[in-house]
Design a protein around this motif. Structure first.
Motif, PDB file in Angstrom:
ATOM      1  N   ASP A  98       0.832  -1.207   0.000  1.00 35.41           N
ATOM      2  CA  ASP A  98       0.000   0.000   0.000  1.00 35.41           C
ATOM      3  C   ASP A  98       0.862   1.250   0.000  1.00 35.41           C
ATOM      4  O   ASP A  98       1.881   1.327   0.694  1.00 35.41           O
ATOM      5  CB  ASP A  98      -0.893   0.036   1.248  1.00 35.41           C
ATOM      6  CG  ASP A  98      -2.124  -0.837   1.105  1.00 35.41           C
ATOM      7  OD1 ASP A  98      -2.293  -1.440   0.037  1.00 35.41           O
ATOM      8  OD2 ASP A  98      -2.909  -0.904   2.070  1.00 35.41           O
ATOM      9  N   ARG A  99       0.411   2.250  -0.749  1.00 36.93           N
ATOM     10  CA  ARG A  99       1.117   3.528  -0.749  1.00 36.93           C
ATOM     11  C   ARG A  99       0.798   4.333   0.503  1.00 36.93           C
ATOM     12  O   ARG A  99       1.628   5.093   1.002  1.00 36.93           O
ATOM     13  CB  ARG A  99       0.726   4.331  -1.995  1.00 36.93           C
ATOM     14  CG  ARG A  99       1.155   3.686  -3.306  1.00 36.93           C
ATOM     15  CD  ARG A  99       0.430   4.308  -4.481  1.00 36.93           C
ATOM     16  NE  ARG A  99      -1.011   4.027  -4.442  1.00 36.93           N
ATOM     17  CZ  ARG A  99      -1.882   4.476  -5.344  1.00 36.93           C
ATOM     18  NH1 ARG A  99      -1.463   5.245  -6.336  1.00 36.93           N
ATOM     19  NH2 ARG A  99      -3.160   4.164  -5.257  1.00 36.93           N
ATOM     20  N   ASP A 100      -0.418   4.185   0.992  1.00 36.74           N
ATOM     21  CA  ASP A 100      -0.856   4.965   2.148  1.00 36.74           C
ATOM     22  C   ASP A 100      -2.146   4.361   2.689  1.00 36.74           C
ATOM     23  O   ASP A 100      -2.601   3.312   2.225  1.00 36.74           O
ATOM     24  CB  ASP A 100      -1.059   6.437   1.762  1.00 36.74           C
ATOM     25  CG  ASP A 100      -2.047   6.626   0.605  1.00 36.74           C
ATOM     26  OD1 ASP A 100      -2.794   5.672   0.279  1.00 36.74           O
ATOM     27  OD2 ASP A 100      -2.077   7.723   0.022  1.00 36.74           O
ATOM     28  N   PHE A 101      -2.756   5.042   3.665  1.00 34.93           N
ATOM     29  CA  PHE A 101      -3.978   4.525   4.276  1.00 34.93           C
ATOM     30  C   PHE A 101      -5.193   4.654   3.362  1.00 34.93           C
ATOM     31  O   PHE A 101      -6.208   3.989   3.593  1.00 34.93           O
ATOM     32  CB  PHE A 101      -4.236   5.227   5.614  1.00 34.93           C
ATOM     33  CG  PHE A 101      -3.551   4.570   6.776  1.00 34.93           C
ATOM     34  CD1 PHE A 101      -4.116   3.474   7.409  1.00 34.93           C
ATOM     35  CD2 PHE A 101      -2.329   5.037   7.235  1.00 34.93           C
ATOM     36  CE1 PHE A 101      -3.487   2.855   8.475  1.00 34.93           C
ATOM     37  CE2 PHE A 101      -1.689   4.431   8.302  1.00 34.93           C
ATOM     38  CZ  PHE A 101      -2.271   3.329   8.922  1.00 34.93           C
ATOM     39  N   ALA A 102      -5.122   5.485   2.338  1.00 30.69           N
ATOM     40  CA  ALA A 102      -6.218   5.535   1.368  1.00 30.69           C
ATOM     41  C   ALA A 102      -6.305   4.215   0.611  1.00 30.69           C
ATOM     42  O   ALA A 102      -7.405   3.700   0.346  1.00 30.69           O
ATOM     43  CB  ALA A 102      -6.021   6.701   0.402  1.00 30.69           C
ATOM     44  N   ASP A 103      -5.154   3.652   0.265  1.00 26.45           N
ATOM     45  CA  ASP A 103      -5.139   2.326  -0.362  1.00 26.45           C
ATOM     46  C   ASP A 103      -5.712   1.274   0.585  1.00 26.45           C
ATOM     47  O   ASP A 103      -6.483   0.395   0.178  1.00 26.45           O
ATOM     48  CB  ASP A 103      -3.708   1.938  -0.744  1.00 26.45           C
ATOM     49  CG  ASP A 103      -3.235   2.598  -2.037  1.00 26.45           C
ATOM     50  OD1 ASP A 103      -4.066   3.228  -2.724  1.00 26.45           O
ATOM     51  OD2 ASP A 103      -2.033   2.481  -2.347  1.00 26.45           O
ATOM     52  N   THR A 104      -5.337   1.364   1.860  1.00 25.79           N
ATOM     53  CA  THR A 104      -5.852   0.409   2.850  1.00 25.79           C
ATOM     54  C   THR A 104      -7.363   0.539   2.990  1.00 25.79           C
ATOM     55  O   THR A 104      -8.086  -0.464   3.057  1.00 25.79           O
ATOM     56  CB  THR A 104      -5.183   0.648   4.216  1.00 25.79           C
ATOM     57  OG1 THR A 104      -3.764   0.622   4.061  1.00 25.79           O
ATOM     58  CG2 THR A 104      -5.602  -0.417   5.218  1.00 25.79           C
ATOM     59  N   ALA A 105      -7.854   1.775   3.029  1.00 22.59           N
ATOM     60  CA  ALA A 105      -9.295   2.002   3.157  1.00 22.59           C
ATOM     61  C   ALA A 105     -10.053   1.427   1.967  1.00 22.59           C
ATOM     62  O   ALA A 105     -11.170   0.911   2.116  1.00 22.59           O
ATOM     63  CB  ALA A 105      -9.575   3.494   3.295  1.00 22.59           C
ATOM     64  N   ALA A 106      -9.455   1.502   0.786  1.00 20.79           N
ATOM     65  CA  ALA A 106     -10.104   0.941  -0.405  1.00 20.79           C
ATOM     66  C   ALA A 106     -10.227  -0.577  -0.292  1.00 20.79           C
ATOM     67  O   ALA A 106     -11.252  -1.159  -0.668  1.00 20.79           O
ATOM     68  CB  ALA A 106      -9.306   1.319  -1.650  1.00 20.79           C
ATOM     69  N   ILE A 107      -9.190  -1.225   0.235  1.00 23.52           N
ATOM     70  CA  ILE A 107      -9.262  -2.669   0.473  1.00 23.52           C
ATOM     71  C   ILE A 107     -10.356  -2.971   1.494  1.00 23.52           C
ATOM     72  O   ILE A 107     -11.180  -3.875   1.309  1.00 23.52           O
ATOM     73  CB  ILE A 107      -7.902  -3.210   0.967  1.00 23.52           C
ATOM     74  CG1 ILE A 107      -6.830  -3.085  -0.120  1.00 23.52           C
ATOM     75  CG2 ILE A 107      -8.034  -4.653   1.442  1.00 23.52           C
ATOM     76  CD1 ILE A 107      -7.005  -4.024  -1.290  1.00 23.52           C
ATOM     77  N   ILE A 108     -10.376  -2.203   2.581  1.00 17.59           N
ATOM     78  CA  ILE A 108     -11.380  -2.408   3.629  1.00 17.59           C
ATOM     79  C   ILE A 108     -12.790  -2.285   3.067  1.00 17.59           C
ATOM     80  O   ILE A 108     -13.692  -3.052   3.430  1.00 17.59           O
ATOM     81  CB  ILE A 108     -11.163  -1.397   4.780  1.00 17.59           C
ATOM     82  CG1 ILE A 108      -9.873  -1.722   5.541  1.00 17.59           C
ATOM     83  CG2 ILE A 108     -12.354  -1.386   5.735  1.00 17.59           C
ATOM     84  CD1 ILE A 108      -9.461  -0.653   6.532  1.00 17.59           C
TER      85      ILE A 108
END
Length: 454
Positions: A368-378
């Motif tokens: 992940d590049r950042d938490f926005a990428d993580t949020a998209a997975i979530i």
């Protein structure tokens, strides 16, 4: 160890190194001393103290117990043993000794602090507050003690006094700021019409949770800018209550009347015991992050996609207490129509390989590049099962179903039940006793089977 020195000379040298922060060097001397002079209680206690600084808490307990056996009446050794037990999360074991030390030395703040930590660890928040209030009434305030008990107050819903005490984290030395920021730090002044910089403090999850108080600040202050870590920038870009979002290296302190650490927002906005709880902030998930997540998880559309996190930041001093062995999740992976998906990013990603879980558990977030990428997975998941890390706050902030596995002591905002008003979509699975992850995972497995079936 210097063989030309006497036993006492080497012991004094090791203590001097320890006090100067040369912990590895001190450790080597104490280690050698207990080999050549195993009946020397101060060598054992010194070894325990330095092991505690090196965050090797169980070994620290063992060393302090050796010292205590050799000198059972030594007050300093009894104190060191309690501190080591507390750091190891063995609060129930520490409690009887901590209580005895406290009752014999009620005017000594160090024994009060140790006792209060034991009480909090044993979920006795009311007694912890009572002890501190009595001490302060007789002997006056102590900043470190105020910070220690602030979390107990918050656990009890005493938000006004709890966040007031929590402000003493700067005086206690728990939080250190550089001189320029400290010079402009808000200290209770009226913020009406003032230009305020809110800046990041503590972990990623803390910054997400405390951000819910930004709109209340904005209604009072003139201009509100916020500076945070790069991994949170895109995720926070649509937050309410800020006029501009900055990365930490973009700050010009001359532009502001006050600097406000984000964890001071409840105090600055006068959040009180009976005030309505502010809602979580809207999180921004950019289109490119969503596309990336759908590409990665699209093949699992016919099964339940269950995210997992087994550990948090390895530098967090209590991470050993909140983390679990990734192999515990393998039994959940046996449940039909379930695909486990790792949301972890960090050095412990190697656990996937060393446990044999690589492939069985999909690694979705280590790149992940950042938490926005993580949020998209979530956002693509059906459920998140996790220990208490920053990812919890992202998912719960989004209103996604979250099963949060917490220690027996837990954290103040989760209270004593299985739900928290701060995050309505979260269920809390708490250890029924210290270190009892077995019971937690037994319950999780049963609940997950029902979740999939229904």
């Amino acid at each position: 160890m210097d063989k030309s020195k006497t036993l006492k000379g080497n012991l004094d040298h090791a203590i001097d190194l320890f006090q100067k922060g040369a912990h590895e060097e001190a450790h080597n001397i104490f280690r050698d001393l207990i080999v050549i002079a195993p009946q020397t209680e101060m060598a054992w206690s010194g070894l325990g103290a330095v092991l505690r600084k090196l965050q090797k808490y169980d070994a620290a307990v063992t060393a302090q117990k050796h010292a205590h056996n050799l000198a059972p009446n030594s007050l300093s050794i009894k104190s060191n043993l309690v501190n080591a037990l507390n750091n190891a999360g063995r609060h129930s074991e520490a409690l009887p000794l901590a209580q005895k030390n406290f009752l014999a030395n009620k005017g000594d703040v160090s024994f009060v602090k140790a006792y209060v930590k034991c009480l909090k660890g044993n979920c006795q928040a009311e007694l912890a507050v009572e002890i501190v209030d009595a001490f302060v009434a007789e002997f006056g305030n102590d900043a470190e003690l105020a910070v220690d008990v602030s979390l107990a107050r918050l656990y009890l819903g005493q938000f006004t006094k709890g966040f007031e005490d929590f402000e003493q984290r700067f005086e206690s030395g728990e939080v250190a700021l550089n001189k320029k920021i400290e010079a402009k730090r808000w200290r209770g002044e009226d913020l009406g019409g003032k230009d305020v910089l809110v800046f990041k403090e503590q972990g990623f999850g803390d910054n997400i949770w405390f951000s819910r108080f930004l709109p209340a600040l904005h209604r009072e202050a003139g201009v509100v800018h916020m500076a945070t870590q790069r991994p949170l920038l895109r995720l926070m870009s649509k937050f309410n209550g800020i006029d501009k979002l900055l990365e930490m290296n973009q700050i010009n302190l001359d532009d502001y009347d006050y600097v406000l650490p984000i964890c001071s927002l409840p105090k600055a906005t006068k959040f009180s015991d009976k005030a309505p709880k502010p809602s979580p902030q809207p999180l921004n998930i950019p289109d490119d992050s969503r596309k990336r997540a759908r590409t990665m998880l699209g093949r699992y559309k016919d099964v339940k996609k269950v995210g997992i996190v087994w550990t948090g930041s390895l530098t967090y001093k209590s991470n050993h207490l909140r983390s679990v062995d990734i192999k515990r999740f393998l039994k959940l992976a046996e449940i039909p129509n379930v695909q486990l998906i790792s949301l972890y990013k960090g050095d412990a990603i190697e656990d996937l390989k060393t446990s044999g879980a690589e492939g069985i558990i999909l690694d979705a977030c280590s790149t992940d590049r950042d938490f926005a990428d993580t949020a998209a997975i979530i956002d693509e998941l059906d459920l998140l099962i996790t220990t208490d890390t920053g990812v919890v706050h992202v998912a719960a902030n989004m209103g996604k179903p979250v099963w949060n596995m917490v220690t027996y002591e837990g954290f103040w905002m989760y209270g004593a039940g299985t739900r928290t008003p701060w995050y309505p979509s979260m269920r809390i699975f708490r250890q029924p006793a210290e270190f009892d992850w077995d019971s937690v995972f037994e319950t999780i497995e049963m609940e997950l089977r029902d979740f999939v079936a229904n």
